[in-house]
Design a protein around this motif. Structure first.
Motif, PDB file in Angstrom:
ATOM      1  N   MET A   1       0.837  -1.194   0.000  1.00 45.58           N
ATOM      2  CA  MET A   1       0.000   0.000   0.000  1.00 45.58           C
ATOM      3  C   MET A   1       0.875   1.248   0.000  1.00 45.58           C
ATOM      4  SD  MET A   1      -2.982   1.337   0.011  1.00 45.58           S
ATOM      5  CE  MET A   1      -3.756   2.928   0.378  1.00 45.58           C
ATOM      6  N   PRO A   2       0.742   2.103  -1.021  1.00 46.02           N
ATOM      7  CA  PRO A   2       1.539   3.342  -1.038  1.00 46.02           C
ATOM      8  C   PRO A   2       0.911   4.410  -0.137  1.00 46.02           C
ATOM      9  CG  PRO A   2       0.107   3.284  -2.940  1.00 46.02           C
ATOM     10  CD  PRO A   2      -0.130   1.996  -2.209  1.00 46.02           C
ATOM     11  N   ARG A   3       1.668   5.439   0.163  1.00 45.20           N
ATOM     12  CA  ARG A   3       1.091   6.615   0.812  1.00 45.20           C
ATOM     13  C   ARG A   3       0.208   7.320  -0.220  1.00 45.20           C
ATOM     14  NH1 ARG A   3       6.336   7.294   1.373  1.00 45.20           N
ATOM     15  NH2 ARG A   3       6.324   9.404   0.518  1.00 45.20           N
ATOM     16  N   VAL A   4      -0.866   7.914   0.240  1.00 44.59           N
ATOM     17  CA  VAL A   4      -1.845   8.526  -0.659  1.00 44.59           C
ATOM     18  C   VAL A   4      -1.942  10.013  -0.344  1.00 44.59           C
ATOM     19  CG1 VAL A   4      -4.224   8.472  -1.487  1.00 44.59           C
ATOM     20  CG2 VAL A   4      -3.113   6.345  -0.748  1.00 44.59           C
ATOM     21  N   TYR A   5      -1.871  10.832  -1.406  1.00 42.34           N
ATOM     22  CA  TYR A   5      -1.885  12.282  -1.240  1.00 42.34           C
ATOM     23  C   TYR A   5      -2.945  12.912  -2.141  1.00 42.34           C
ATOM     24  CZ  TYR A   5       2.580  12.065   1.271  1.00 42.34           C
ATOM     25  OH  TYR A   5       3.565  11.795   2.179  1.00 42.34           O
ATOM     26  N   VAL A   6      -3.428  14.060  -1.696  1.00 48.21           N
ATOM     27  CA  VAL A   6      -4.336  14.881  -2.493  1.00 48.21           C
ATOM     28  C   VAL A   6      -3.705  16.255  -2.650  1.00 48.21           C
ATOM     29  CG1 VAL A   6      -6.588  16.031  -2.552  1.00 48.21           C
ATOM     30  CG2 VAL A   6      -6.423  13.646  -1.827  1.00 48.21           C
ATOM     31  N   ILE A   7      -3.774  16.800  -3.861  1.00 50.17           N
ATOM     32  CA  ILE A   7      -3.234  18.125  -4.160  1.00 50.17           C
ATOM     33  C   ILE A   7      -4.411  19.059  -4.416  1.00 50.17           C
ATOM     34  CG2 ILE A   7      -1.794  19.476  -5.735  1.00 50.17           C
ATOM     35  CD1 ILE A   7      -0.394  16.818  -6.477  1.00 50.17           C
TER      36      ILE A   7
ATOM     37  N   ALA B   1       2.971   9.664  -9.470  1.00 50.57           N
ATOM     38  CA  ALA B   1       3.500   8.747  -8.462  1.00 50.57           C
ATOM     39  C   ALA B   1       4.956   9.093  -8.215  1.00 50.57           C
ATOM     40  CB  ALA B   1       3.368   7.296  -8.920  1.00 50.57           C
ATOM     41  N   THR B   2       5.433   8.776  -7.027  1.00 57.22           N
ATOM     42  CA  THR B   2       6.823   9.058  -6.687  1.00 57.22           C
ATOM     43  C   THR B   2       7.284   8.038  -5.647  1.00 57.22           C
ATOM     44  OG1 THR B   2       8.374  10.779  -5.947  1.00 57.22           O
ATOM     45  CG2 THR B   2       6.231  10.710  -4.868  1.00 57.22           C
ATOM     46  N   GLY B   3       8.576   8.056  -5.333  1.00 58.52           N
ATOM     47  CA  GLY B   3       9.121   7.123  -4.354  1.00 58.52           C
ATOM     48  C   GLY B   3      10.263   6.302  -4.925  1.00 58.52           C
ATOM     49  N   ARG B   4      11.213   5.915  -4.063  1.00 59.50           N
ATOM     50  CA  ARG B   4      12.417   5.245  -4.551  1.00 59.50           C
ATOM     51  C   ARG B   4      12.191   3.765  -4.851  1.00 59.50           C
ATOM     52  NH1 ARG B   4      13.243   6.339   0.883  1.00 59.50           N
ATOM     53  NH2 ARG B   4      13.666   4.545   2.231  1.00 59.50           N
ATOM     54  N   ASN B   5      11.120   3.161  -4.320  1.00 62.63           N
ATOM     55  CA  ASN B   5      10.806   1.762  -4.599  1.00 62.63           C
ATOM     56  C   ASN B   5       9.357   1.502  -4.193  1.00 62.63           C
ATOM     57  OD1 ASN B   5      10.806   1.318  -1.740  1.00 62.63           O
ATOM     58  ND2 ASN B   5      13.027   1.044  -1.800  1.00 62.63           N
ATOM     59  N   PRO B   6       8.805   0.336  -4.543  1.00 65.41           N
ATOM     60  CA  PRO B   6       7.404   0.062  -4.199  1.00 65.41           C
ATOM     61  C   PRO B   6       7.121   0.095  -2.704  1.00 65.41           C
ATOM     62  CG  PRO B   6       8.125  -1.439  -5.913  1.00 65.41           C
ATOM     63  CD  PRO B   6       9.355  -0.698  -5.458  1.00 65.41           C
ATOM     64  N   GLN B   7       8.132  -0.203  -1.884  1.00 66.03           N
ATOM     65  CA  GLN B   7       7.930  -0.185  -0.435  1.00 66.03           C
ATOM     66  C   GLN B   7       7.875   1.234   0.130  1.00 66.03           C
ATOM     67  OE1 GLN B   7      10.291  -2.251  -1.979  1.00 66.03           O
ATOM     68  NE2 GLN B   7       8.748  -3.897  -1.904  1.00 66.03           N
ATOM     69  N   ASN B   8       8.325   2.214  -0.644  1.00 69.66           N
ATOM     70  CA  ASN B   8       8.339   3.610  -0.181  1.00 69.66           C
ATOM     71  C   ASN B   8       7.691   4.529  -1.218  1.00 69.66           C
ATOM     72  OD1 ASN B   8      10.258   3.632   2.387  1.00 69.66           O
ATOM     73  ND2 ASN B   8      11.184   2.263   0.886  1.00 69.66           N
ATOM     74  N   ALA B   9       6.618   4.064  -1.804  1.00 69.44           N
ATOM     75  CA  ALA B   9       5.971   4.808  -2.886  1.00 69.44           C
ATOM     76  C   ALA B   9       4.857   5.702  -2.357  1.00 69.44           C
ATOM     77  CB  ALA B   9       5.420   3.840  -3.922  1.00 69.44           C
ATOM     78  N   ALA B  10       4.511   6.687  -3.180  1.00 68.12           N
ATOM     79  CA  ALA B  10       3.382   7.565  -2.892  1.00 68.12           C
ATOM     80  C   ALA B  10       2.680   7.884  -4.198  1.00 68.12           C
ATOM     81  CB  ALA B  10       3.851   8.849  -2.216  1.00 68.12           C
ATOM     82  N   VAL B  11       1.367   8.000  -4.135  1.00 69.44           N
ATOM     83  CA  VAL B  11       0.586   8.425  -5.296  1.00 69.44           C
ATOM     84  C   VAL B  11      -0.188   9.676  -4.895  1.00 69.44           C
ATOM     85  CG1 VAL B  11       0.393   6.148  -6.333  1.00 69.44           C
ATOM     86  CG2 VAL B  11      -1.322   6.862  -4.662  1.00 69.44           C
ATOM     87  N   ALA B  12      -0.345  10.574  -5.854  1.00 67.17           N
ATOM     88  CA  ALA B  12      -1.022  11.841  -5.570  1.00 67.17           C
ATOM     89  C   ALA B  12      -1.976  12.171  -6.701  1.00 67.17           C
ATOM     90  CB  ALA B  12       0.009  12.967  -5.406  1.00 67.17           C
ATOM     91  N   ALA B  13      -3.129  12.673  -6.343  1.00 66.96           N
ATOM     92  CA  ALA B  13      -4.125  13.112  -7.316  1.00 66.96           C
ATOM     93  C   ALA B  13      -4.606  14.497  -6.934  1.00 66.96           C
ATOM     94  CB  ALA B  13      -5.308  12.137  -7.356  1.00 66.96           C
TER      95      ALA B  13
END
Length: 287
Positions: free
Chosen positions: A84-90, A99-111
């Protein structure tokens, strides 16, 4: 293979950074640029995702503050076999996402709020599946670090205006070197960004369609996002153009050509590919 490509990219961007340093300050400038670039590469590996999220004023949400959106991402991540990535709202009216992050274990998605407000549930799911595809394909580290270094190269080129034109012997090429630092180096960095984004968007579209289960969800979303992107100026993206290639659709104004200077493939081409994918999936059922 992705690790090799990332290493080659970092080497090229570092060499470009050093070249600009040489044009500004000769051997001493190149040495300083190398030290700065090495530090930036290390810093970017651990912190570039936080920097990009901060640039776009993204706020993290959870199952309580955004239950539907957060739950959607959780189900899509499970479907893709991802943590599960971190989830962000802009808070931005332009419909977009990254999406951003150095690997799947430290990923984030933003919408953006524009995306969540203007698109249907299925269309948002298609977009977020696309972003999770970038995470799964490990594109996010490369794209995020490239954004950081490209921005730094552009900034260093601007410094050449003030420190690179003197006749103190530090600048080996004089005014010609300044022009190269100002124009050619940022342009080269931009072309690298374009090559990265354009080649990976089609792959993320295809994998995203597989994750969400329906290519037409993403195709419909791309049409709406492209139209909204032309109507709404994304001021944060305009202030940080080096991050444009990270978004699902180019957030900058006047950038919709599928030519040399576009960070993304033409939306029409991406939609056509997704529609062809849907047709292929429907053909066996029809038969």
């Amino acid at each position: 293979m992705n690790l090799v490509r990332t290493a080659m990219l970092l080497a090229f961007m570092t060499a470009l950074f050093m070249g600009v340093g040489y044009l500004i300050g000769g051997t001493g400038g190149m040495t300083i640029a190398f030290v700065v670039a090495a530090g930036m590469n290390l810093f970017s590996y651990w912190n570039a995702d936080k920097m990009v999220l901060r640039m776009h004023r993204a706020r993290e949400v959870d199952a309580r503050s955004a239950p539907e959106f957060h739950g959607m991402v959780r189900e899509l991540a499970r479907s893709a076999g991802l943590p599960m990535p971190r989830v962000y709202v802009i808070d931005n009216p332009q419909p977009n996402a990254f999406a951003t992050g150095r690997n799947p274990q430290n990923a984030a998605v933003a919408a953006t709020t524009g995306l969540l407000d203007r698109l249907s549930y299925e269309e948002v799911a298609g977009v977020m599946a696309h972003e999770l595809a970038h995470v799964q394909n490990r594109d996010t580290l490369t794209m995020t670090i490239t954004a950081t270094l490209a921005g730094a190269i552009a900034m260093l080129g601007n410094f050449a205006l003030f420190f690179g034109g003197g006749r103190n012997g530090n600048n080996p090429l004089g005014f010609v070197g300044v022009l190269v630092a100002i124009i050619v180096a940022p342009l080269a960095a931009m072309l690298v960004q374009m090559a990265i984004s354009r080649t990976r968007e089609y792959a993320a579209d295809r994998r995203g369609a597989e994750i969400c289960g329906n290519p037409l969800w993403l195709a419909d979303a791309l049409r709406k996002i492209a139209g909204g992107g032309r109507q709404v100026v994304n001021e944060d993206a305009e202030r940080n153009p080096a991050t444009a290639h990270m978004f699902i659709i180019n957030p900058l104004s006047g950038q919709r050509m599928d030519g040399l200077f576009s960070t993304h493939p033409a939306t029409e081409n991406r939609v056509a590919a997704l529609e062809a994918m849907a047709a292929e999936a429907a053909a066996p059922a029809a038969g």
